[in-house]
Design a protein around this motif. Structure first.
Motif, PDB file in Angstrom:
ATOM      1  N   VAL A 159       0.844  -1.202   0.000  1.00 35.25           N
ATOM      2  CA  VAL A 159       0.000   0.000   0.000  1.00 35.25           C
ATOM      3  C   VAL A 159       0.876   1.249   0.000  1.00 35.25           C
ATOM      4  O   VAL A 159       0.643   2.185  -0.785  1.00 35.25           O
ATOM      5  CB  VAL A 159      -0.966   0.007   1.211  1.00 35.25           C
ATOM      6  N   ILE A 160       1.882   1.263   0.836  1.00 33.61           N
ATOM      7  CA  ILE A 160       2.806   2.407   0.896  1.00 33.61           C
ATOM      8  C   ILE A 160       3.524   2.567  -0.444  1.00 33.61           C
ATOM      9  O   ILE A 160       3.615   3.674  -0.982  1.00 33.61           O
ATOM     10  CB  ILE A 160       3.808   2.239   2.055  1.00 33.61           C
ATOM     11  N   LEU A 161       4.022   1.464  -0.985  1.00 35.77           N
ATOM     12  CA  LEU A 161       4.720   1.530  -2.267  1.00 35.77           C
ATOM     13  C   LEU A 161       3.783   1.956  -3.396  1.00 35.77           C
ATOM     14  O   LEU A 161       4.185   2.699  -4.294  1.00 35.77           O
ATOM     15  CB  LEU A 161       5.382   0.191  -2.588  1.00 35.77           C
ATOM     16  N   PHE A 162       2.526   1.517  -3.342  1.00 29.15           N
ATOM     17  CA  PHE A 162       1.537   1.928  -4.342  1.00 29.15           C
ATOM     18  C   PHE A 162       1.391   3.448  -4.349  1.00 29.15           C
ATOM     19  O   PHE A 162       1.381   4.075  -5.404  1.00 29.15           O
ATOM     20  CB  PHE A 162       0.189   1.261  -4.053  1.00 29.15           C
ATOM     21  N   VAL A 163       1.282   4.031  -3.174  1.00 31.75           N
ATOM     22  CA  VAL A 163       1.129   5.489  -3.071  1.00 31.75           C
ATOM     23  C   VAL A 163       2.375   6.202  -3.606  1.00 31.75           C
ATOM     24  O   VAL A 163       2.271   7.182  -4.352  1.00 31.75           O
ATOM     25  CB  VAL A 163       0.819   5.904  -1.612  1.00 31.75           C
ATOM     26  N   ILE A 164       3.544   5.709  -3.258  1.00 34.57           N
ATOM     27  CA  ILE A 164       4.788   6.333  -3.723  1.00 34.57           C
ATOM     28  C   ILE A 164       4.918   6.212  -5.238  1.00 34.57           C
ATOM     29  O   ILE A 164       5.236   7.186  -5.931  1.00 34.57           O
ATOM     30  CB  ILE A 164       6.010   5.729  -3.005  1.00 34.57           C
ATOM     31  N   PHE A 165       4.653   5.017  -5.770  1.00 38.63           N
ATOM     32  CA  PHE A 165       4.718   4.841  -7.220  1.00 38.63           C
ATOM     33  C   PHE A 165       3.652   5.689  -7.914  1.00 38.63           C
ATOM     34  O   PHE A 165       3.879   6.200  -9.013  1.00 38.63           O
ATOM     35  CB  PHE A 165       4.560   3.370  -7.606  1.00 38.63           C
ATOM     36  N   GLY A 166       2.505   5.856  -7.282  1.00 45.10           N
ATOM     37  CA  GLY A 166       1.469   6.727  -7.831  1.00 45.10           C
ATOM     38  C   GLY A 166       1.950   8.166  -7.936  1.00 45.10           C
ATOM     39  O   GLY A 166       1.674   8.852  -8.929  1.00 45.10           O
ATOM     40  N   GLY A 167       2.650   8.621  -6.923  1.00 52.76           N
ATOM     41  CA  GLY A 167       3.219   9.971  -6.962  1.00 52.76           C
ATOM     42  C   GLY A 167       4.229  10.124  -8.080  1.00 52.76           C
ATOM     43  O   GLY A 167       4.239  11.119  -8.808  1.00 52.76           O
ATOM     44  N   ILE A 168       5.083   9.126  -8.240  1.00 53.01           N
ATOM     45  CA  ILE A 168       6.076   9.175  -9.314  1.00 53.01           C
ATOM     46  C   ILE A 168       5.380   9.147 -10.676  1.00 53.01           C
ATOM     47  O   ILE A 168       5.737   9.897 -11.584  1.00 53.01           O
ATOM     48  CB  ILE A 168       7.088   8.015  -9.186  1.00 53.01           C
ATOM     49  N   ALA A 169       4.372   8.291 -10.824  1.00 49.58           N
ATOM     50  CA  ALA A 169       3.641   8.208 -12.095  1.00 49.58           C
ATOM     51  C   ALA A 169       2.986   9.550 -12.425  1.00 49.58           C
ATOM     52  O   ALA A 169       2.974   9.978 -13.579  1.00 49.58           O
ATOM     53  CB  ALA A 169       2.589   7.105 -12.037  1.00 49.58           C
ATOM     54  N   TRP A 170       2.462  10.216 -11.403  1.00 54.26           N
ATOM     55  CA  TRP A 170       1.823  11.515 -11.622  1.00 54.26           C
ATOM     56  C   TRP A 170       2.847  12.575 -12.037  1.00 54.26           C
ATOM     57  O   TRP A 170       2.637  13.308 -12.991  1.00 54.26           O
ATOM     58  CB  TRP A 170       1.085  11.950 -10.362  1.00 54.26           C
ATOM     59  N   VAL A 171       3.948  12.618 -11.323  1.00 51.69           N
ATOM     60  CA  VAL A 171       4.976  13.612 -11.622  1.00 51.69           C
ATOM     61  C   VAL A 171       5.596  13.358 -12.999  1.00 51.69           C
ATOM     62  O   VAL A 171       5.902  14.287 -13.734  1.00 51.69           O
ATOM     63  CB  VAL A 171       6.072  13.617 -10.525  1.00 51.69           C
ATOM     64  N   ARG A 172       5.737  12.101 -13.366  1.00 49.67           N
ATOM     65  CA  ARG A 172       6.370  11.736 -14.641  1.00 49.67           C
ATOM     66  C   ARG A 172       5.344  11.455 -15.747  1.00 49.67           C
ATOM     67  O   ARG A 172       5.670  10.868 -16.765  1.00 49.67           O
ATOM     68  CB  ARG A 172       7.264  10.506 -14.447  1.00 49.67           C
ATOM     69  N   ARG A 173       4.113  11.901 -15.569  1.00 49.11           N
ATOM     70  CA  ARG A 173       3.058  11.636 -16.556  1.00 49.11           C
ATOM     71  C   ARG A 173       3.401  12.202 -17.925  1.00 49.11           C
ATOM     72  O   ARG A 173       2.996  11.655 -18.951  1.00 49.11           O
ATOM     73  CB  ARG A 173       1.716  12.148 -16.064  1.00 49.11           C
ATOM     74  N   ASN A 174       4.142  13.276 -17.976  1.00 54.45           N
ATOM     75  CA  ASN A 174       4.521  13.840 -19.270  1.00 54.45           C
ATOM     76  C   ASN A 174       5.529  12.956 -19.998  1.00 54.45           C
ATOM     77  O   ASN A 174       5.529  12.902 -21.224  1.00 54.45           O
ATOM     78  CB  ASN A 174       5.056  15.259 -19.099  1.00 54.45           C
ATOM     79  N   HIS A 175       6.361  12.250 -19.238  1.00 54.43           N
ATOM     80  CA  HIS A 175       7.260  11.275 -19.866  1.00 54.43           C
ATOM     81  C   HIS A 175       6.444  10.151 -20.491  1.00 54.43           C
ATOM     82  O   HIS A 175       6.770   9.668 -21.583  1.00 54.43           O
ATOM     83  CB  HIS A 175       8.249  10.690 -18.852  1.00 54.43           C
ATOM     84  N   THR A 176       5.394   9.739 -19.800  1.00 50.87           N
ATOM     85  CA  THR A 176       4.525   8.694 -20.337  1.00 50.87           C
ATOM     86  C   THR A 176       3.837   9.173 -21.611  1.00 50.87           C
ATOM     87  O   THR A 176       3.743   8.427 -22.594  1.00 50.87           O
ATOM     88  CB  THR A 176       3.487   8.262 -19.279  1.00 50.87           C
ATOM     89  N   ALA A 177       3.381  10.415 -21.604  1.00 50.07           N
ATOM     90  CA  ALA A 177       2.749  10.989 -22.798  1.00 50.07           C
ATOM     91  C   ALA A 177       3.745  11.054 -23.957  1.00 50.07           C
ATOM     92  O   ALA A 177       3.389  10.767 -25.109  1.00 50.07           O
ATOM     93  CB  ALA A 177       2.186  12.371 -22.495  1.00 50.07           C
ATOM     94  N   GLU A 178       4.990  11.409 -23.659  1.00 45.84           N
ATOM     95  CA  GLU A 178       6.032  11.441 -24.693  1.00 45.84           C
ATOM     96  C   GLU A 178       6.254  10.046 -25.271  1.00 45.84           C
ATOM     97  O   GLU A 178       6.419   9.887 -26.483  1.00 45.84           O
ATOM     98  CB  GLU A 178       7.349  11.951 -24.112  1.00 45.84           C
TER      99      GLU A 178
END
Length: 149
Positions: free
Chosen positions: A121-140
């Motif tokens: 659960v803790i790791l899910f939240v942390i990875f969620g934060g990273i995914a959100w911050v790096r969402r533009n990399h995903t879009a690229e």
């Protein structure tokens, strides 16, 4: 242009390169977190599965899927850890780890009586934060794949 204006301009450029409004310090903090998590997912998490350590083998036997699933999980964790430190893959890797953490949580609750259920659960939240911050990399990455198809 003064030195202060030039520094502010370069900070603004660095913050908006990824498409987010992160300060240079925030960007560095997220990048450091990515590296720490990549090391965590590669060494104490993936390595025992990939070498077939007895503790990992016993856990996967208890799950009921056997050795093939242990090696698959270890391989996915290692691939995700590597991708987490590659800028264009970092957001996608964080999303994939979120999926892995959902599976880990369900497994912890159903097979292991929830003994360590808080960890995914803790790791899910942390990875969620990273995914959100790096969402533009995903879009690229999505744009690059679409362009090549």
């Amino acid at each position: 242009m003064s030195v202060t204006a030039a520094a502010a301009s370069s900070n603004t450029a660095a913050a908006t390169t990824s498409g987010t409004t992160l300060s240079r310090r925030s960007h560095l903090a997220v990048r450091t977190l990515q590296i720490v998590l990549a090391l965590f997912m590669a060494v104490p998490s993936a390595a025992p599965k990939l070498i077939g350590h007895s503790s990992a083998a016993e856990s996967f036997d208890k799950i009921g899927f056997g050795d093939w699933f242990m090696y698959l999980t270890g391989g996915l964790e290692l691939a995700g850890a590597i991708a987490l430190v590659i800028p264009i893959l970092s957001g996608l890797s964080a999303l994939a780890f979120m999926g892995l953490m959902i599976g880990a949580f369900i497994t912890q609750v159903t097979v292991f009586d929830g003994q360590y259920a808080i960890t995914p659960v803790i790791l899910f939240v942390i990875f969620g934060g990273i995914a959100w911050v790096r969402r533009n990399h995903t879009a690229e990455l999505v744009a690059l794949v679409r362009k090549r198809l």
